[in-house]
Motif scaffolding. Structure first.
Motif, PDB file in Angstrom:
ATOM      1  N   ILE B   4       0.747  -1.217  -0.028  1.00 36.14           N
ATOM      2  CA  ILE B   4      -0.169   0.011  -0.098  1.00 36.14           C
ATOM      3  C   ILE B   4       0.877   1.026   0.127  1.00 36.14           C
ATOM      4  N   LYS B   5       0.358   2.204  -0.205  1.00 34.72           N
ATOM      5  CA  LYS B   5       1.214   3.645  -0.356  1.00 34.72           C
ATOM      6  C   LYS B   5       0.669   4.432   0.886  1.00 34.72           C
ATOM      7  N   ILE B   6       1.655   4.945   1.561  1.00 33.27           N
ATOM      8  CA  ILE B   6       1.181   5.842   2.557  1.00 33.27           C
ATOM      9  C   ILE B   6       1.879   7.515   2.220  1.00 33.27           C
ATOM     10  N   ASP B   7       0.889   8.409   2.134  1.00 38.73           N
ATOM     11  CA  ASP B   7       1.129   9.944   1.933  1.00 38.73           C
ATOM     12  C   ASP B   7       2.040  10.290   3.098  1.00 38.73           C
ATOM     13  N   LYS B   8       2.940  10.828   2.767  1.00 38.74           N
ATOM     14  CA  LYS B   8       3.826  11.396   4.086  1.00 38.74           C
ATOM     15  C   LYS B   8       2.805  12.443   5.019  1.00 38.74           C
ATOM     16  N   GLU B   9       1.979  13.208   4.211  1.00 32.12           N
ATOM     17  CA  GLU B   9       1.270  14.055   4.825  1.00 32.12           C
ATOM     18  C   GLU B   9       0.248  13.338   6.021  1.00 32.12           C
ATOM     19  N   ASN B  10       0.091  11.944   5.477  1.00 32.48           N
ATOM     20  CA  ASN B  10      -0.815  10.973   6.188  1.00 32.48           C
ATOM     21  C   ASN B  10      -0.203  10.232   7.444  1.00 32.48           C
ATOM     22  N   TRP B  11       0.985  10.612   7.159  1.00 36.67           N
ATOM     23  CA  TRP B  11       2.021   9.801   8.244  1.00 36.67           C
ATOM     24  C   TRP B  11       1.556   9.817   9.555  1.00 36.67           C
ATOM     25  N   ALA B  12       1.793  11.418  10.131  1.00 38.19           N
ATOM     26  CA  ALA B  12       1.424  11.885  11.498  1.00 38.19           C
ATOM     27  C   ALA B  12       0.227  11.551  11.748  1.00 38.19           C
ATOM     28  N   VAL B  13      -0.782  11.849  11.091  1.00 38.40           N
ATOM     29  CA  VAL B  13      -2.345  11.745  11.272  1.00 38.40           C
ATOM     30  C   VAL B  13      -2.572  10.040  11.836  1.00 38.40           C
ATOM     31  N   GLY B  14      -1.947   9.313  10.683  1.00 33.48           N
ATOM     32  CA  GLY B  14      -2.112   7.669  11.033  1.00 33.48           C
ATOM     33  C   GLY B  14      -1.655   7.389  12.376  1.00 33.48           C
ATOM     34  N   LEU B  15      -0.255   8.081  12.799  1.00 39.10           N
ATOM     35  CA  LEU B  15       0.183   7.481  14.003  1.00 39.10           C
ATOM     36  C   LEU B  15      -0.698   7.911  15.163  1.00 39.10           C
ATOM     37  N   GLU B  16      -1.431   9.109  15.036  1.00 45.41           N
ATOM     38  CA  GLU B  16      -1.980   9.792  16.062  1.00 45.41           C
ATOM     39  C   GLU B  16      -3.321   8.937  16.404  1.00 45.41           C
ATOM     40  N   LEU B 181      -3.290  -2.979  11.612  1.00 39.15           N
ATOM     41  CA  LEU B 181      -2.614  -1.802  12.140  1.00 39.15           C
ATOM     42  C   LEU B 181      -3.049  -0.707  11.026  1.00 39.15           C
ATOM     43  N   LEU B 182      -2.814  -1.289   9.599  1.00 42.87           N
ATOM     44  CA  LEU B 182      -2.891  -0.144   8.622  1.00 42.87           C
ATOM     45  C   LEU B 182      -4.294   0.343   8.749  1.00 42.87           C
ATOM     46  N   ALA B 183      -5.360  -0.738   9.073  1.00 45.22           N
ATOM     47  CA  ALA B 183      -6.673  -0.250   9.068  1.00 45.22           C
ATOM     48  C   ALA B 183      -6.876   0.825  10.245  1.00 45.22           C
ATOM     49  N   ALA B 184      -6.095   0.617  11.428  1.00 44.13           N
ATOM     50  CA  ALA B 184      -6.454   1.370  12.603  1.00 44.13           C
ATOM     51  C   ALA B 184      -5.825   2.576  12.186  1.00 44.13           C
ATOM     52  N   ALA B 185      -4.640   2.802  11.338  1.00 37.58           N
ATOM     53  CA  ALA B 185      -4.123   4.078  11.025  1.00 37.58           C
ATOM     54  C   ALA B 185      -4.774   4.488   9.981  1.00 37.58           C
ATOM     55  N   GLY B 186      -5.755   3.962   9.246  1.00 38.15           N
ATOM     56  CA  GLY B 186      -6.360   4.735   8.042  1.00 38.15           C
ATOM     57  C   GLY B 186      -5.570   4.786   6.954  1.00 38.15           C
ATOM     58  N   TRP B 187      -4.418   4.025   7.095  1.00 41.02           N
ATOM     59  CA  TRP B 187      -3.456   4.110   5.521  1.00 41.02           C
ATOM     60  C   TRP B 187      -3.979   3.002   4.623  1.00 41.02           C
ATOM     61  N   ASN B 188      -4.787   3.349   3.819  1.00 36.94           N
ATOM     62  CA  ASN B 188      -5.558   2.457   3.059  1.00 36.94           C
ATOM     63  C   ASN B 188      -5.334   2.811   1.343  1.00 36.94           C
ATOM     64  N   LEU B 189      -4.288   3.541   0.925  1.00 31.76           N
ATOM     65  CA  LEU B 189      -4.384   3.908  -0.461  1.00 31.76           C
ATOM     66  C   LEU B 189      -3.652   2.783  -1.066  1.00 31.76           C
ATOM     67  N   GLU B 190      -4.713   2.363  -2.108  1.00 31.58           N
ATOM     68  CA  GLU B 190      -4.215   1.137  -2.878  1.00 31.58           C
ATOM     69  C   GLU B 190      -2.895   1.560  -3.867  1.00 31.58           C
ATOM     70  N   SER B 191      -2.067   0.848  -3.947  1.00 28.79           N
ATOM     71  CA  SER B 191      -1.214   1.031  -4.839  1.00 28.79           C
ATOM     72  C   SER B 191      -0.920   0.129  -5.963  1.00 28.79           C
ATOM     73  N   ASP B 192      -0.391   0.330  -7.145  1.00 32.30           N
ATOM     74  CA  ASP B 192      -0.136  -0.721  -8.242  1.00 32.30           C
ATOM     75  C   ASP B 192       0.772  -1.674  -7.803  1.00 32.30           C
ATOM     76  N   SER B 193       0.323  -2.661  -7.029  1.00 32.64           N
ATOM     77  CA  SER B 193       1.351  -3.616  -6.274  1.00 32.64           C
ATOM     78  C   SER B 193       2.584  -4.051  -7.335  1.00 32.64           C
ATOM     79  N   ASN B 194       2.141  -4.259  -8.549  1.00 26.38           N
ATOM     80  CA  ASN B 194       3.279  -4.659  -9.328  1.00 26.38           C
ATOM     81  C   ASN B 194       4.346  -3.757  -9.551  1.00 26.38           C
ATOM     82  N   ALA B 195       4.119  -2.487  -9.859  1.00 26.57           N
ATOM     83  CA  ALA B 195       4.891  -1.447  -9.979  1.00 26.57           C
ATOM     84  C   ALA B 195       5.537  -1.352  -8.867  1.00 26.57           C
ATOM     85  N   ALA B 196       4.844  -1.020  -7.502  1.00 27.97           N
ATOM     86  CA  ALA B 196       5.680  -0.894  -6.289  1.00 27.97           C
ATOM     87  C   ALA B 196       6.542  -1.792  -6.010  1.00 27.97           C
ATOM     88  N   SER B 197       6.367  -3.072  -6.159  1.00 29.17           N
ATOM     89  CA  SER B 197       6.977  -4.329  -5.987  1.00 29.17           C
ATOM     90  C   SER B 197       8.319  -3.952  -6.677  1.00 29.17           C
TER      91      SER B 197
END
Ligand code: SF4
Ligand code: SF4
Ligand code: SF4
Ligand code: SF4
Lengths: 315, 348
Positions: B4-16, B181-197
């Protein structure tokens, strides 16, 4: 100081070839920057590995206690003073030793240097009074005098006090130093500030005992913190027990500590444990006019009795 | 591989957000080094480090851990009874652990969680923890993980592995715990798994290529134990050692402890504290006899355990993940890489 190594090797080889000694203690180059490894040579081949530079801060006298062999030992000023202390305290005999004296220009402090750079330091080299530090994306040349180990900045015994042979001419001793500025600073604090200072100082201590074990003075077969019948000190990292360890160890070093800095250098957490021993060193100087390890002729103040002792309780 | 992809702006928000369901632990800078600490709300982990000075093993196996309390006061009904103390095993997450340190927990698990013996404290702490790794894009000069059964992007022991690809983070989901944990943080941006891999694979190869330090362990298994034990090199290896606890205490894979009762007046606690095979007291018998009374014997034990007994007993590699802490901080530069090579090549 780099220039000393040829003479150190030459002397070591001679001593081994003539069977004057069974081994020579010196250092070999470390596998990471700013640390050399204490190393002994039993053959001229081993001697090839010897190095001498500004990373030989560990006190080699620590390796002498209770050894039976005839030993050649490379000794800078502070090492030589701990050798004197060892001889006085019967940890080694003078006749067993061939002391190769090194007039010292100070050792560099790995913590100070590491703290100056963000990234990992890959290589540290020296030339005269210049230290060059290289890392990922940086290269900087520093003045050695700015990055000396704390104890080296206030050292007035750079030249060995006892030796059989010197590897170079004596160096000029440092003069007009304010040797105890750090201690004065703490002495002028209120009790509450002092308490906080020492609490902070020890807050990271993990009780690994590297400070104690790097110290030539700490040769007791069983240290009081390791005694278990009876047990004097708790073994957890409770601050009271940690403090007890440090306070008592410091007192055991009173009048014996040469401020060689090995304890501070050894600490993985970068704790300056010398802040305890330095106060005692200063007190010994002021009360008894005593500095440890300067002479074989006199015993340290805390193991001598004199009728003119300034304190009453002892009479 | 699900990424999955986590936007950096969303990082601190997710941690909270995570604070609602977990206790958070992460690397923080204190003095001049990083260590793992519990993070308060609003407090951010600091990832500007190559690795923490102390390993995170203390999060599961604290240096001093109280297990029981007791009273010797006979007026109390339950005097002379060891009572287990209440402990916090609520869910927690370790954020920013390095892959080597996460793998180390699996090595330690072989000791604390076996068919015969189960260490309840270790197991409960371990199971309560979700491990969120941070891949090492720039390993240090003392890291030799790739030849110690691990690697800068190694996934064993992790629930989620985060890779910093500059413009954002990519998260490799490894376990169900990681997914939760991802669900709890709300980090749920799908990414193109193939390209990301593919992108991850490239950075991983670059990181592995940056590793400059290695050990050879291939022959340890076939060496005869007693020949290694009696080998003449131990005196040389041990010479400079001062028998401190630095290497043991810093090591993520060292697990030994000592049990102590501490009491004051009529009440007390039973606790365990880290111990080290480098200390003489470690093997002191009640009779006064000490089978490892000499320094050389203790140094030999440390390396034989890590590089021979463990290898033979578990048939799963060495008891070391190549984090390099003992190399960086041994006060006298005893380097496990050197000792490992000496052992591996002994008698050849
Ligand atoms: S070396 Fe440092 S951490 Fe270890 S016991 Fe001494 S002061 Fe504490
Ligand atoms: S206490 Fe520290 S400075 Fe003093 S002699 Fe021991 S190691 Fe050296
Ligand atoms: S033995 Fe050293 S390098 Fe290996 S895991 Fe332990 S501390 Fe790290
Ligand atoms: S190997 Fe180094 S860190 Fe470990 S006990 Fe010996 S001196 Fe201390």
């Amino acid at each position: 100081m780099l220039g000393y190594i040829d003479k150190i090797k030459e002397t070591s080889n001679r001593l081994l070839k003539e069977s004057k000694v069974d081994m020579v203690m010196c250092f070999r180059k470390g596998t990471v920057p700013m640390i050399n490894e204490p190393y002994f040579a039993k053959t001229p081949d081993d001697v090839d590995h010897f190095v001498w530079d500004s990373n030989c801060g560990i006190n080699l006298a620590n390796y002498l206690a209770d050894r039976e062999e005839k030993i050649g030992i490379v000794a800078k000023g502070c090492d030589s003073r701990n050798i004197v202390t060892h001889i006085i305290e019967n940890k080694i005999k003078r006749e067993q030793l061939y002391i190769i004296g090194v007039p010292c220009r100070g050792m560099i402090d790995k913590h100070t240097i590491s703290d100056m750079f963000e990234g990992e330091i890959k290589e540290v080299t020296e030339e005269g009074s210049k230290i060059t530090v290289k890392g990922d994306g940086f290269k900087e040349t520093l003045d050695k005098k700015d990055v000396l180990q704390g104890n080296c900045t206030t050292c007035v015994n750079r030249n060995p006090v006892i030796y059989d042979e010197l590897v170079a001419d004596l160096v000029e001793e440092q003069k007009d130093l304010d040797r105890y500025a750090d201690v004065h600073k703490i002495e002028s604090m209120s009790p509450g500030e002092k308490w906080k200072y020492f609490d902070d100082l020890l807050s990271n201590c993990i009780r690994c005992y590297a400070c104690r074990n790097a110290c030539p003075l700490c040769y007791c077969p069983t240290c009081f913190v390791d005694e278990h019948r009876p047990q004097w000190v708790g073994k957890s990292i409770d601050p009271v027990d940690t403090r007890t360890f440090h306070f008592l160890r410091a007192y055991h070093c009173a009048g014996r500590c040469t401020d060689c800095g090995a304890c501070e250098r050894a600490c993985p957490m970068g704790i300056n444990v010398r802040m305890f021993t330095r106060k005692l060193e200063k007190d010994c100087m002021e009360l008894f006019g005593w500095e440890a390890g300067l002479t074989l002729e006199e015993r340290p103040p805390l193991d001598t009795y004199r009728p003119e002792d300034p304190d009453d309780f002892i009479k | 591989m699900k990424v999955i992809k986590i936007d950096k702006e969303n990082w601190a928000v997710g941690l909270e957000k995570l604070h609602a369901s977990y206790r958070l632990f992460g690397p923080v800078k204190e003095d001049n080094f990083h260590n793992f600490k519990e993070l308060d709300k609003g407090e951010q982990p600091d990832f500007n480090f190559s690795n923490t000075l102390l390993s995170p093993k203390s999060l599961v196996h604290p240096q001093s851990e109280v297990m029981f309390e007791y009273s010797l006061d006979e007026k109390q009904e339950d005097h002379h009874v060891m009572k287990e103390i209440a402990r916090d095993y609520s869910p927690r997450v370790v954020i920013g652990i390095r892959p080597c340190d996460a793998k180390a927990f699996l090595l330690v698990k072989r000791n604390f969680d076996t068919h015969e013996y189960k260490d309840p404290y270790w197991i409960k702490s371990y199971e309560a923890t979700t491990f969120v790794g941070f891949a090492c894009n720039t390993p240090a000069g003392t890291c030799f993980c790739t030849t110690a059964g691990c690697g800068p992007f190694h996934e064993d022991g992790l629930d989620l592995l985060i890779v910093d690809v500059k413009e954002h983070f990519l998260g490799i989901i490894i376990t169900k715990k990681g997914e939760n944990l991802l669900a709890a943080a709300g980090w749920n941006l799908e990414s193109d798994s193939n390209a990301a891999s593919k992108q991850i694979e490239r950075i991983k190869q670059e990181a592995e290529a940056r590793i400059t330090s290695f050990v050879s362990t291939d022959k340890l298994r076939i060496k005869t134990t007693m020949e290694l034990y009696d080998a003449p090199f131990w005196e040389d290896v041990a010479f400079s050692c001062i028998n401190c606890g630095t290497c043991t205490y810093l090591c993520p894979t060292c697990w030994c402890f000592d049990i102590q009762d501490e009491h004051h007046g009529c009440s007390g606690v039973r606790m365990r504290n880290w111990d080290s095979c480098m200390y003489p007291l470690f093997t002191q018998h009640g009779s006064g006899h000490n089978p490892r009374s000499k320094k050389m014997q203790r140094v030999r034990q440390r390396f034989m355990h890590k590089l021979k007994y463990y290898v033979d007993k578990y048939e799963n590699g060495i008891q070391c993940v190549g984090c390099g802490r003992c190399i960086r901080l041994c006060p006298v530069n005893i380097d496990i890489r050197r000792v490992c090579d000496i052992m591996n090549n002994f008698g050849d």
